[in-house]
Design an enzyme around this catalytic site. Structure first.
Site, PDB file in Angstrom:
ATOM      1  N   ALA A 179     -13.945 -48.725 -17.838  1.00  8.98           N
ATOM      2  CA  ALA A 179     -13.518 -50.114 -17.092  1.00  8.98           C
ATOM      3  C   ALA A 179     -13.837 -51.139 -17.969  1.00  8.98           C
ATOM      4  O   ALA A 179     -14.039 -52.001 -17.302  1.00  8.98           O
ATOM      5  CB  ALA A 179     -14.743 -50.002 -16.107  1.00  8.98           C
ATOM      6  N   ARG A 239      -3.952 -60.191 -14.706  1.00 10.21           N
ATOM      7  CA  ARG A 239      -2.946 -59.732 -14.215  1.00 10.21           C
ATOM      8  C   ARG A 239      -3.492 -59.195 -13.253  1.00 10.21           C
ATOM      9  O   ARG A 239      -2.665 -60.592 -11.939  1.00 10.21           O
ATOM     10  CB  ARG A 239      -1.777 -58.708 -14.316  1.00 10.21           C
ATOM     11  CG  ARG A 239      -0.758 -58.644 -15.447  1.00 10.21           C
ATOM     12  CD  ARG A 239       0.308 -57.471 -15.695  1.00 10.21           C
ATOM     13  NE  ARG A 239      -0.176 -56.486 -16.471  1.00 10.21           N
ATOM     14  CZ  ARG A 239      -0.517 -55.341 -16.549  1.00 10.21           C
ATOM     15  NH1 ARG A 239       0.714 -54.721 -15.754  1.00 10.21           N
ATOM     16  NH2 ARG A 239      -0.722 -54.149 -17.279  1.00 10.21           N
ATOM     17  N   ASP A 283      -9.594 -48.373 -12.355  1.00  7.32           N
ATOM     18  CA  ASP A 283      -8.398 -48.937 -11.952  1.00  7.32           C
ATOM     19  C   ASP A 283      -7.455 -47.842 -11.292  1.00  7.32           C
ATOM     20  O   ASP A 283      -6.635 -48.485 -10.793  1.00  7.32           O
ATOM     21  CB  ASP A 283      -8.158 -49.876 -12.982  1.00  7.32           C
ATOM     22  CG  ASP A 283      -6.759 -49.908 -14.124  1.00  7.32           C
ATOM     23  OD1 ASP A 283      -7.047 -47.949 -14.751  1.00  7.32           O
ATOM     24  OD2 ASP A 283      -6.715 -49.902 -15.070  1.00  7.32           O
ATOM     25  N   ASN A 321     -27.755 -67.911  20.861  1.00  4.33           N
ATOM     26  CA  ASN A 321     -29.242 -67.515  20.228  1.00  4.33           C
ATOM     27  C   ASN A 321     -29.984 -68.159  19.158  1.00  4.33           C
ATOM     28  O   ASN A 321     -30.906 -67.534  19.028  1.00  4.33           O
ATOM     29  CB  ASN A 321     -29.115 -65.924  20.155  1.00  4.33           C
ATOM     30  CG  ASN A 321     -27.461 -66.653  19.061  1.00  4.33           C
ATOM     31  OD1 ASN A 321     -26.284 -67.215  19.575  1.00  4.33           O
ATOM     32  ND2 ASN A 321     -26.407 -65.354  18.132  1.00  4.33           N
ATOM     33  N   ARG A 359     -28.629 -74.487  39.039  1.00  7.22           N
ATOM     34  CA  ARG A 359     -27.826 -75.327  39.189  1.00  7.22           C
ATOM     35  C   ARG A 359     -27.964 -76.300  40.842  1.00  7.22           C
ATOM     36  O   ARG A 359     -29.026 -76.160  41.671  1.00  7.22           O
ATOM     37  CB  ARG A 359     -26.491 -74.589  39.563  1.00  7.22           C
ATOM     38  CG  ARG A 359     -26.596 -73.696  40.685  1.00  7.22           C
ATOM     39  CD  ARG A 359     -25.039 -72.762  40.614  1.00  7.22           C
ATOM     40  NE  ARG A 359     -25.078 -72.587  42.130  1.00  7.22           N
ATOM     41  CZ  ARG A 359     -24.726 -70.536  42.484  1.00  7.22           C
ATOM     42  NH1 ARG A 359     -24.603 -70.506  41.367  1.00  7.22           N
ATOM     43  NH2 ARG A 359     -24.878 -70.858  43.479  1.00  7.22           N
TER      44      ARG A 359
HETATM   45  C1  UD1 Z   1      -3.319 -45.699 -20.899  1.00  8.70           C
HETATM   46  C2  UD1 Z   1      -2.912 -43.910 -21.252  1.00  8.70           C
HETATM   47  C3  UD1 Z   1      -1.294 -43.722 -21.497  1.00  8.70           C
HETATM   48  C4  UD1 Z   1      -1.206 -43.435 -19.581  1.00  8.70           C
HETATM   49  C5  UD1 Z   1      -1.164 -44.336 -19.105  1.00  8.70           C
HETATM   50  C6  UD1 Z   1      -1.932 -43.912 -17.628  1.00  8.70           C
HETATM   51  C7  UD1 Z   1      -3.686 -44.129 -23.974  1.00  8.70           C
HETATM   52  C8  UD1 Z   1      -3.836 -44.263 -24.830  1.00  8.70           C
HETATM   53  N1  UD1 Z   1      -2.980 -44.087 -22.892  1.00  8.70           N
HETATM   54  O1  UD1 Z   1      -2.458 -46.228 -21.301  1.00  8.70           O
HETATM   55  O2  UD1 Z   1      -1.362 -42.580 -22.139  1.00  8.70           O
HETATM   56  O3  UD1 Z   1       0.024 -42.537 -19.576  1.00  8.70           O
HETATM   57  O4  UD1 Z   1      -2.906 -45.061 -19.057  1.00  8.70           O
HETATM   58  O5  UD1 Z   1      -1.684 -45.492 -17.050  1.00  8.70           O
HETATM   59  O6  UD1 Z   1      -5.128 -43.621 -23.470  1.00  8.70           O
HETATM   60  N2  UD1 Z   1     -10.172 -49.327 -21.290  1.00  8.70           N
HETATM   61  C9  UD1 Z   1     -10.652 -49.187 -21.953  1.00  8.70           C
HETATM   62  N3  UD1 Z   1     -11.111 -49.684 -23.226  1.00  8.70           N
HETATM   63  C10 UD1 Z   1     -10.421 -49.695 -24.073  1.00  8.70           C
HETATM   64  C11 UD1 Z   1      -9.217 -49.654 -23.696  1.00  8.70           C
HETATM   65  C12 UD1 Z   1      -9.088 -49.539 -22.307  1.00  8.70           C
HETATM   66  O7  UD1 Z   1     -12.241 -49.576 -21.499  1.00  8.70           O
HETATM   67  O8  UD1 Z   1     -10.418 -50.114 -24.363  1.00  8.70           O
HETATM   68  C13 UD1 Z   1      -9.726 -48.533 -19.944  1.00  8.70           C
HETATM   69  C14 UD1 Z   1      -9.042 -49.618 -19.312  1.00  8.70           C
HETATM   70  O9  UD1 Z   1     -10.056 -50.721 -18.500  1.00  8.70           O
HETATM   71  C15 UD1 Z   1      -8.283 -48.713 -18.052  1.00  8.70           C
HETATM   72  C16 UD1 Z   1      -7.943 -48.105 -19.206  1.00  8.70           C
HETATM   73  O10 UD1 Z   1      -9.143 -47.290 -20.671  1.00  8.70           O
HETATM   74  O11 UD1 Z   1      -9.048 -48.545 -17.184  1.00  8.70           O
HETATM   75  C17 UD1 Z   1      -6.477 -47.512 -19.698  1.00  8.70           C
HETATM   76  O12 UD1 Z   1      -6.503 -48.524 -20.626  1.00  8.70           O
HETATM   77  P1  UD1 Z   1      -4.698 -49.745 -20.636  1.00  8.70           P
HETATM   78  O13 UD1 Z   1      -4.912 -50.693 -21.339  1.00  8.70           O
HETATM   79  O14 UD1 Z   1      -4.551 -49.000 -18.992  1.00  8.70           O
HETATM   80  O15 UD1 Z   1      -4.089 -48.326 -20.889  1.00  8.70           O
HETATM   81  P2  UD1 Z   1      -2.383 -47.867 -21.044  1.00  8.70           P
HETATM   82  O16 UD1 Z   1      -1.875 -48.455 -22.065  1.00  8.70           O
HETATM   83  O17 UD1 Z   1      -2.291 -47.569 -19.531  1.00  8.70           O
HETATM   84 MG    MG Z   2      -2.879 -48.950 -17.686  1.00  7.54          MG
END
Ligand code: UD1
Ligand code: MG
Length: 449
Positions: free
Chosen positions: A14, A20, A110, A375, A429
């Site tokens: 997380a 966004r 997420d 109340n 009343r």
């Molecule tokens: C990731 C996957 C991708 C997959 C997609 C699905 C990797 C490299 N890629 O890509 O294959 O199809 O999710 O949605 O894993 N996060 C951290 N720290 C970081 C980076 C990310 O906590 O340094 C967490 C984010 O908060 C999120 C999750 O990891 O909850 C995924 O990160 P995000 O950057 O959304 O990865 P995607 O590029 O979407």
């Molecule tokens: Mg993602």
């Protein structure tokens, strides 16, 4: 070994920034069906039998840590100080992984609609011998997702991130949902071997698949419906997930024996409890902590939160039950009646236009139209007690603190400021004045002008 006998750690990521969402609130604390996305995911991994939980958050996120502790008091919090990729994020929980587990589940906070059974299926794949089990889905539009590169016989060779994929790989529609299960014995070695040699210069968690294969270890894929693995990056996706969650909750209520006349118009909270043979008319909203017993009817356009409704009661149309409303068996709460922090006894009726706050209303009491419990004096709340079988006449104000005795009558239009004894009549009343023939004299005087 039975999946349940295997020790399991769930690592929930997380540390994303969630820009966004355009929100002061961290993304994972936005709610689906009235519960934070984070709490949904923690519940799902808990339901899959993870006995230990590690949550990886970004720096300066005490609010996320606090929410996690509330949702899962045993959650251990790790901070990823720099956002260097998903493998790097998982390694923020190194100290937990080092304790040694059979199964390590990796989830994204997420991705709120994921279900416990899906995580169980991933654990099942480890139990069958896989070292890395990946959750895939058939993407309607795969752009942006990692692609699952398979050997044609269901074996998983690698995951290629969109930005690093060639045209042939981009044609693959089976995508990575991001959720995985990894055998604890190999997890650290696989994660530590990940390099940031890719288009985004990030440590990709997805690279542990090719790493495992190179080491002769088995990998596996389990496939989930796309709707279940839908992630949330903006408020449009939040609303899309809300819609899916509501469909599930409506289905659950109906499968449990409730009739929803127009299911699309009923909004549940994740924790709403509905009994059997409950009928819910159109346009009803359930906030948090509502419990509805069997045989209750909730009529159209009612709003309920923090309320308990006992068997056979009828609520609405247009009723509002606020936190602490406890409605007794067979009681009736009718149109434009608001109840807050009050108990309503069995068979009591408040059918029209009333406010009942901080009150205890006995069994079989009749509350007339327009009755108000006063109340609040501008500083504190005070209680009203109405004894069993009392009759409170229309348009009366009960100025709390005040007690109306059992079986007593309150004359319509009274402002009651003093306690009323059992079985007494209280009328407050002025006496009605009647002047015989006055109207005719008045009209005659006016017409002479
Ligand atoms: C990731 C996957 C991708 C997959 C997609 C699905 C990797 C490299 N890629 O890509 O294959 O199809 O999710 O949605 O894993 N996060 C951290 N720290 C970081 C980076 C990310 O906590 O340094 C967490 C984010 O908060 C999120 C999750 O990891 O909850 C995924 O990160 P995000 O950057 O959304 O990865 P995607 O590029 O979407
Ligand atoms: Mg993602």
């Amino acid at each position: 070994m039975q999946a349940s006998a295997r020790r399991c750690l769930a690592i929930v990521l997380a540390a994303g920034e969630g820009t966004r969402m355009r929100s002061a609130r961290p993304k994972v604390l936005h709610e689906i069906a009235g519960r934070s996305m984070l709490a949904h995911v923690l519940a799902a991994v808990g339901g899959a039998g993870a006995e230990d939980l590690a949550l990886v958050i970004g720096p300066d996120r005490p609010d996320v840590a606090e929410a996690a502790r509330k949702a899962a008091p045993n959650a251990e919090i790790f901070v990823q100080t720099q956002r260097l990729g998903t493998a790097h994020a998982v390694l923020a929980a190194r100290a937990a992984i080092e304790r040694g587990y059979d199964d390590i589940l990796i989830a994204f906070a997420d991705t709120p609609l994921i279900e416990a059974d899906t995580f169980r299926a991933l654990r099942g794949a480890l139990d069958e011998g896989a070292t890395v089990a990946v959750l895939g889905f058939e993407a309607a539009s795969p752009d942006g997702y990692g692609r699952l590169v398979t050997d044609g016989q269901g074996g998983l060779l690698a995951i290629r991130e969109h930005k690093d994929a060639n045209d042939a790989e981009r044609a693959i529609t089976l995508c990575n949902a991001g959720l995985m299960a990894v055998a604890g014995a190999h997890a650290l070695a696989l994660l530590d071997a990940v390099q940031a040699s890719n288009a985004q210069k990030e440590y990709y968690l997805t690279d542990i698949v090719a790493g495992a294969r190179a080491g002769g270890l088995a990998t596996a894929v389990r496939v989930a419906p796309e709707a279940e693995v839908q992630g949330v990056n903006d408020r449009l996706q939040l609303a899309a997930c809300e819609a899916t969650a509501q469909t599930r909750l409506r289905d659950r209520a109906m499968r449990g024996g409730a009739t929803l006349i127009a299911p699309q118009t009923v909004w549940f909270n994740a924790d709403t409890e509905i009994g059997r043979d409950v009928t819910i008319e159109p346009n009803v909203f359930f906030g948090p902590r509502v419990k509805i017993a069997d045989n209750v009817t909730i009529r159209a356009n009612s709003h309920l939160e923090g309320a308990k409704v006992a068997e056979g009661a009828i609520i609405g149309p247009y009723a509002r039950l606020r936190p602490g409303a406890e409605i007794g068996r067979d009681a009736h709460i009718g149109n434009f009646v608001e109840v807050k922090a009050s108990t309503i006894g069995a068979g009591a009726k408040a059918n029209h236009l009333a406010y009942i706050g901080d009150a205890s209303v006995g069994a079989k009491v009749n509350i007339g139209a327009g009755v108000i419990t006063c109340n609040y004096d501008g500083f504190a709340k005070h209680r009203t007690e109405i004894g069993e079988g009392a009759f409170v006449g229309t348009n009366s104000s009960l100025v709390a603190p005040v007690r109306i005795g059992a079986g007593a009558y309150i004359g319509s239009g009274s402002v009651v400021t003093k306690n009323v004894a059992d079985e007494a009549l209280a009328v407050e009343r002025s006496q009605q004045v009647e002047k015989p023939g006055w109207a005719a004299r008045f009209r005659a005087a006016k017409s002479r002008k």
